[in-house]
Write a protein that holds these residues in place. Structure first.
Motif, short mmCIF file in Angstrom:
data_model
loop_
_atom_site.label_atom_id
_atom_site.label_comp_id
_atom_site.label_asym_id
_atom_site.label_seq_id
_atom_site.Cartn_x
_atom_site.Cartn_y
_atom_site.Cartn_z
N HIS A 84 0.66 -1.05 -0.25
CA HIS A 84 -0.02 -0.50 -0.32
C HIS A 84 0.94 1.33 0.13
CE1 HIS A 84 -3.56 2.48 1.25
NE2 HIS A 84 -2.24 3.35 1.87
N LEU A 85 0.49 1.99 -1.45
CA LEU A 85 1.42 3.63 -1.29
C LEU A 85 0.56 4.83 -0.84
CD1 LEU A 85 3.75 3.08 -4.44
CD2 LEU A 85 3.62 2.09 -2.35
N LYS A 86 0.92 5.21 -0.22
CA LYS A 86 0.46 6.54 0.57
C LYS A 86 -0.28 7.72 -0.40
CE LYS A 86 2.54 5.81 4.66
NZ LYS A 86 3.74 7.04 5.35
N ALA A 87 0.35 8.25 -1.91
CA ALA A 87 0.17 8.59 -3.14
C ALA A 87 -0.86 8.44 -3.27
CB ALA A 87 1.57 8.83 -3.56
N PRO A 88 -1.77 8.92 -4.19
CA PRO A 88 -2.97 8.79 -5.29
C PRO A 88 -2.21 8.08 -6.41
CG PRO A 88 -2.91 11.32 -4.32
CD PRO A 88 -1.65 10.81 -3.89
N ARG A 89 -2.86 7.20 -6.97
CA ARG A 89 -2.54 6.10 -8.09
C ARG A 89 -1.94 7.05 -8.61
NH1 ARG A 89 -6.32 3.01 -11.74
NH2 ARG A 89 -7.83 4.52 -11.23
N SER A 90 -2.36 8.47 -9.82
CA SER A 90 -1.91 9.31 -10.81
C SER A 90 -1.02 9.59 -10.03
CB SER A 90 -3.12 10.28 -10.69
OG SER A 90 -3.21 11.27 -9.75
N VAL A 91 0.05 10.11 -9.15
CA VAL A 91 1.03 10.44 -8.58
C VAL A 91 1.71 9.46 -8.72
CG1 VAL A 91 2.53 11.28 -6.87
CG2 VAL A 91 0.15 12.44 -7.55
N VAL A 92 1.59 8.21 -8.53
CA VAL A 92 2.36 7.23 -8.33
C VAL A 92 2.87 7.31 -9.72
CG1 VAL A 92 2.64 4.42 -7.78
CG2 VAL A 92 1.68 5.80 -5.85
N TRP A 93 1.39 6.65 -10.36
CA TRP A 93 1.69 6.46 -12.38
C TRP A 93 2.62 7.05 -12.49
CZ3 TRP A 93 0.67 2.92 -15.24
CH2 TRP A 93 1.11 3.63 -17.39
N THR A 94 3.02 8.75 -12.27
CA THR A 94 3.95 9.88 -12.47
C THR A 94 5.46 9.31 -11.91
OG1 THR A 94 2.16 11.35 -12.14
CG2 THR A 94 4.47 12.13 -12.78
N ALA A 95 5.41 9.18 -11.27
CA ALA A 95 6.30 8.74 -11.03
C ALA A 95 6.99 7.46 -11.03
CB ALA A 95 6.78 8.61 -9.01
N TRP A 96 6.16 6.39 -11.22
CA TRP A 96 6.73 5.30 -12.68
C TRP A 96 7.19 5.57 -13.57
CZ3 TRP A 96 7.83 1.56 -15.56
CH2 TRP A 96 8.57 0.41 -14.64
N THR A 97 7.10 6.67 -14.32
CA THR A 97 6.68 6.40 -16.19
C THR A 97 7.50 8.13 -16.32
OG1 THR A 97 4.32 7.78 -16.08
CG2 THR A 97 4.77 5.32 -16.29
N THR A 98 7.89 7.87 -15.73
CA THR A 98 8.76 9.38 -15.61
C THR A 98 10.01 9.22 -15.21
OG1 THR A 98 6.74 10.91 -14.92
CG2 THR A 98 9.01 11.70 -15.64
N PRO A 99 11.03 9.34 -17.03
CA PRO A 99 12.38 8.84 -15.98
C PRO A 99 13.20 9.80 -14.99
CG PRO A 99 12.02 8.85 -18.21
CD PRO A 99 10.51 9.43 -18.23
N ASP A 100 13.13 10.87 -15.09
CA ASP A 100 13.42 11.95 -14.32
C ASP A 100 12.69 11.25 -12.55
OD1 ASP A 100 15.42 13.22 -15.95
OD2 ASP A 100 14.48 14.79 -15.62
N HIS A 101 11.85 10.69 -12.85
CA HIS A 101 10.98 10.60 -11.41
C HIS A 101 11.81 9.14 -10.88
CE1 HIS A 101 9.44 13.87 -10.78
NE2 HIS A 101 8.21 14.03 -11.62
N LEU A 102 11.73 8.51 -12.17
CA LEU A 102 12.00 6.68 -12.30
C LEU A 102 13.75 6.36 -11.30
CD1 LEU A 102 10.64 3.72 -13.57
CD2 LEU A 102 13.81 4.21 -13.48
N LYS A 103 14.49 7.54 -12.14
CA LYS A 103 15.84 7.27 -11.69
C LYS A 103 15.73 7.55 -10.38
CE LYS A 103 18.28 9.88 -13.85
NZ LYS A 103 18.92 10.69 -15.14
N LYS A 104 14.81 8.51 -9.70
CA LYS A 104 15.28 8.64 -8.35
C LYS A 104 14.98 7.94 -6.84
CE LYS A 104 13.78 13.60 -8.39
NZ LYS A 104 12.75 14.60 -8.90
N TRP A 105 13.99 6.58 -7.03
CA TRP A 105 13.56 5.42 -6.08
C TRP A 105 14.33 3.77 -7.13
CZ3 TRP A 105 10.87 1.93 -8.61
CH2 TRP A 105 9.44 2.02 -8.82
N TRP A 106 14.52 4.46 -8.27
CA TRP A 106 14.04 2.19 -9.37
C TRP A 106 15.40 1.71 -8.52
CZ3 TRP A 106 11.72 -0.15 -12.70
CH2 TRP A 106 11.70 -1.32 -12.57
N ALA A 107 16.64 2.09 -8.22
CA ALA A 107 17.94 0.97 -7.15
C ALA A 107 17.80 1.48 -6.11
CB ALA A 107 19.43 1.21 -8.14
N PRO A 108 17.65 0.00 -5.57
CA PRO A 108 18.16 0.26 -3.52
C PRO A 108 19.02 0.96 -2.64
CG PRO A 108 18.02 -1.93 -4.71
CD PRO A 108 17.74 -1.58 -5.45
#
Length: 163
Positions: free
Chosen positions: A18-42
């Protein structure tokens, strides 16, 4: 946990949160390369590159760097299916433009659904055989992907605060 109907315990891995952010925002974080680079690697790993053409047959490629400076290029995979704000399916079995990749490892089905005030995020990862699933599990699937999902949630929440 809501295991998919086609889940194969011998060959698949699955994680759901369960993530706290709304689905549209999680989608943006997943599908925008600059955002994905912030979280993709542990962490302490970082993602230094991300190429994404978010359409079936489009490229999906990331490069991670370890704390010792070693770079790991995940290779160029491709998206198989994209359903806006609901689902992303990608594989390394095929490269951009559906070109076969003999060095394939997995196919991932990422789902985003409304979950109360946030998002239910799930990753169903399919492997060719038991050995590949076991190798992925031993690489730290639960911990690594779990850490990445926690990082995704933090990035999504930071995006939500600016909207």
């Amino acid at each position: 946990m809501h295991l998919p109907a086609n889940f194969d315990a011998d060959r698949d891995l699955y994680i759901e949160r369960h993530l706290k952010a709304p689905r549209s925002v999680v989608w943006t974080a997943w599908t925008t390369p600059d955002h994905l680079k912030k979280w993709w690697a542990p962490k302490p790993y970082i993602t230094t590159e991300c190429e994404m053409d978010l359409r079936p047959g489009g490229i999906f490629r990331t490069v991670m760097k370890g704390p010792d400076g070693t770079e790991m290029d995940g290779g160029a995979g491709c998206f198989l299916d994209v359903e806006d704000q609901s689902r992303v399916v990608f594989t390394d079995a095929l490269g951009p433009g559906w070109r076969p990749n003999p060095e394939h490892f997995m196919t991932a089905i990422i789902s985003f659904t409304d979950d109360g005030t946030g998002t239910r995020y799930s990753a169903h990862v399919l492997h060719d055989d038991i050995a590949a699933r076991k190798r992925h599990e031993e690489m730290g699937f639960e911990g690594g992907w779990g850490t990445m999902i926690t990082q995704l949630d933090a990035v999504a929440q930071s995006i939500a605060e600016t909207v």
